[in-house]
Motif scaffolding. Structure first.
Motif, mmCIF file in Angstrom:
data_model
loop_
_atom_site.group_PDB
_atom_site.id
_atom_site.type_symbol
_atom_site.label_atom_id
_atom_site.label_comp_id
_atom_site.label_asym_id
_atom_site.label_seq_id
_atom_site.Cartn_x
_atom_site.Cartn_y
_atom_site.Cartn_z
ATOM 1 N N VAL A 1 12.448 6.820 25.020
ATOM 2 C CA VAL A 1 13.893 6.562 24.921
ATOM 3 C C VAL A 1 14.460 7.281 23.702
ATOM 4 N N ASN A 2 13.801 7.132 22.568
ATOM 5 C CA ASN A 2 14.283 7.767 21.339
ATOM 6 C C ASN A 2 14.188 9.290 21.393
ATOM 7 N N PHE A 3 13.141 9.805 21.978
ATOM 8 C CA PHE A 3 12.952 11.250 22.037
ATOM 9 C C PHE A 3 13.983 11.910 22.953
ATOM 10 N N TYR A 4 14.153 11.346 24.156
ATOM 11 C CA TYR A 4 15.050 11.956 25.136
ATOM 12 C C TYR A 4 16.487 11.444 25.045
ATOM 13 N N LYS A 5 16.698 10.381 24.275
ATOM 14 C CA LYS A 5 18.040 9.801 24.111
ATOM 15 C C LYS A 5 18.626 9.393 25.468
ATOM 16 N N ILE A 6 17.823 8.622 26.209
ATOM 17 C CA ILE A 6 18.261 8.151 27.521
ATOM 18 C C ILE A 6 18.059 6.648 27.606
ATOM 19 N N ASN A 7 18.589 6.071 28.661
ATOM 20 C CA ASN A 7 18.562 4.637 28.887
ATOM 21 C C ASN A 7 17.127 4.115 29.053
ATOM 22 N N HIS A 8 16.881 2.956 28.466
ATOM 23 C CA HIS A 8 15.552 2.327 28.528
ATOM 24 C C HIS A 8 15.121 2.048 29.968
ATOM 25 N N ALA A 9 16.059 1.596 30.806
ATOM 26 C CA ALA A 9 15.736 1.281 32.204
ATOM 27 C C ALA A 9 15.293 2.534 32.963
ATOM 28 N N THR A 10 15.873 3.672 32.625
ATOM 29 C CA THR A 10 15.509 4.936 33.274
ATOM 30 C C THR A 10 14.058 5.292 32.958
ATOM 31 N N VAL A 11 13.706 5.212 31.686
ATOM 32 C CA VAL A 11 12.337 5.511 31.267
ATOM 33 C C VAL A 11 11.371 4.519 31.907
ATOM 34 N N THR A 12 11.725 3.250 31.857
ATOM 35 C CA THR A 12 10.864 2.199 32.398
ATOM 36 C C THR A 12 10.579 2.426 33.882
ATOM 37 N N LYS A 13 11.593 2.848 34.634
ATOM 38 C CA LYS A 13 11.398 3.080 36.070
ATOM 39 C C LYS A 13 10.367 4.192 36.309
ATOM 40 N N GLY A 14 10.468 5.290 35.563
ATOM 41 C CA GLY A 14 9.514 6.387 35.719
ATOM 42 C C GLY A 14 8.108 5.993 35.315
ATOM 43 N N VAL A 15 7.994 5.286 34.192
ATOM 44 C CA VAL A 15 6.683 4.858 33.698
ATOM 45 C C VAL A 15 6.061 3.835 34.650
ATOM 46 N N ASN A 16 6.876 2.906 35.148
ATOM 47 C CA ASN A 16 6.355 1.887 36.065
ATOM 48 C C ASN A 16 5.819 2.501 37.356
ATOM 49 N N GLN A 17 6.408 3.603 37.797
ATOM 50 C CA GLN A 17 5.876 4.277 38.981
ATOM 51 C C GLN A 17 4.466 4.797 38.714
ATOM 52 N N LEU A 18 4.243 5.292 37.500
ATOM 53 C CA LEU A 18 2.909 5.769 37.142
ATOM 54 C C LEU A 18 1.913 4.616 37.064
ATOM 55 N N VAL A 19 2.377 3.463 36.638
ATOM 56 C CA VAL A 19 1.512 2.276 36.607
ATOM 57 C C VAL A 19 1.185 1.845 38.040
ATOM 58 N N GLU A 20 2.199 1.835 38.912
ATOM 59 C CA GLU A 20 1.988 1.459 40.316
ATOM 60 C C GLU A 20 1.023 2.413 41.016
ATOM 61 N N GLU A 21 1.074 3.693 40.646
ATOM 62 C CA GLU A 21 0.185 4.691 41.252
ATOM 63 C C GLU A 21 -1.181 4.726 40.567
ATOM 64 N N GLU A 22 -1.377 3.856 39.593
ATOM 65 C CA GLU A 22 -2.622 3.736 38.832
ATOM 66 C C GLU A 22 -2.968 5.021 38.078
ATOM 67 N N ILE A 23 -1.921 5.684 37.572
ATOM 68 C CA ILE A 23 -2.090 6.834 36.693
ATOM 69 C C ILE A 23 -2.133 6.327 35.253
ATOM 70 N N LEU A 24 -1.320 5.332 34.970
ATOM 71 C CA LEU A 24 -1.318 4.644 33.671
ATOM 72 C C LEU A 24 -1.658 3.186 33.899
ATOM 73 N N TYR A 25 -2.197 2.541 32.870
ATOM 74 C CA TYR A 25 -2.388 1.094 32.922
ATOM 75 C C TYR A 25 -1.937 0.508 31.595
ATOM 76 N N LYS A 26 -1.499 -0.744 31.682
ATOM 77 C CA LYS A 26 -0.951 -1.416 30.498
ATOM 78 C C LYS A 26 -2.000 -2.319 29.871
#
Length: 125
Positions: free
Chosen positions: A41-66
């Motif tokens: 969010v800080n780097f790209y200066k964009i909305n938190h929800a926008t970043v979260t949506k992209g990151v959550n897709q990677l979690v759903e696809e099991e590319i990232l895990y929390k």
């Protein structure tokens, strides 16, 4: 200077693809901690929800895990999974269209291969 986002693609998709690219290019290796949503969010200066949506897709696809309270990490096998996904997309987005157009124009398979070799050779210069 940060590259501007493309107009024809949702920003959350572009965020996801940037992370995917980092994994494919070994900037982020399997087991490495990925940038946090706040960092993005800080780097790209964009909305938190926008970043979260992209990151959550990677979690759903099991590319990232929390890891609760610690952050997100690159899953083992993520790079291979992404490469296979991108190869399938490449075939669908480019190769099928190329073959259809070549057929319309009467271009043979060997001519297509020659064209590809010519373009690849020129790109190396």
């Amino acid at each position: 200077m940060r590259a501007p986002f493309e107009q024809d693609k949702p920003i959350y998709v572009q965020i996801r693809e940037k992370i995917e690219d980092q994994i494919i290019n070994d900037q982020l290796k399997e087991g490495d901690q990925a940038p946090s949503t706040n960092q993005l969010v800080n780097f790209y200066k964009i909305n938190h929800a926008t970043v979260t949506k992209g990151v959550n897709q990677l979690v759903e696809e099991e590319i990232l895990y929390k890891k609760r309270g610690i952050g997100m990490f690159v899953t083992l096998g993520a790079k291979d999974k992404l490469i296979q996904k991108r190869k399938a997309t490449f075939v669908d987005d480019y190769v099928r269209k190329l073959v259809r157009e070549a057929d319309k124009l009467g271009i043979t398979e060997s001519e297509v291969v020659d064209y590809i070799k010519h373009v690849k050779g020129r790109d190396k210069e």
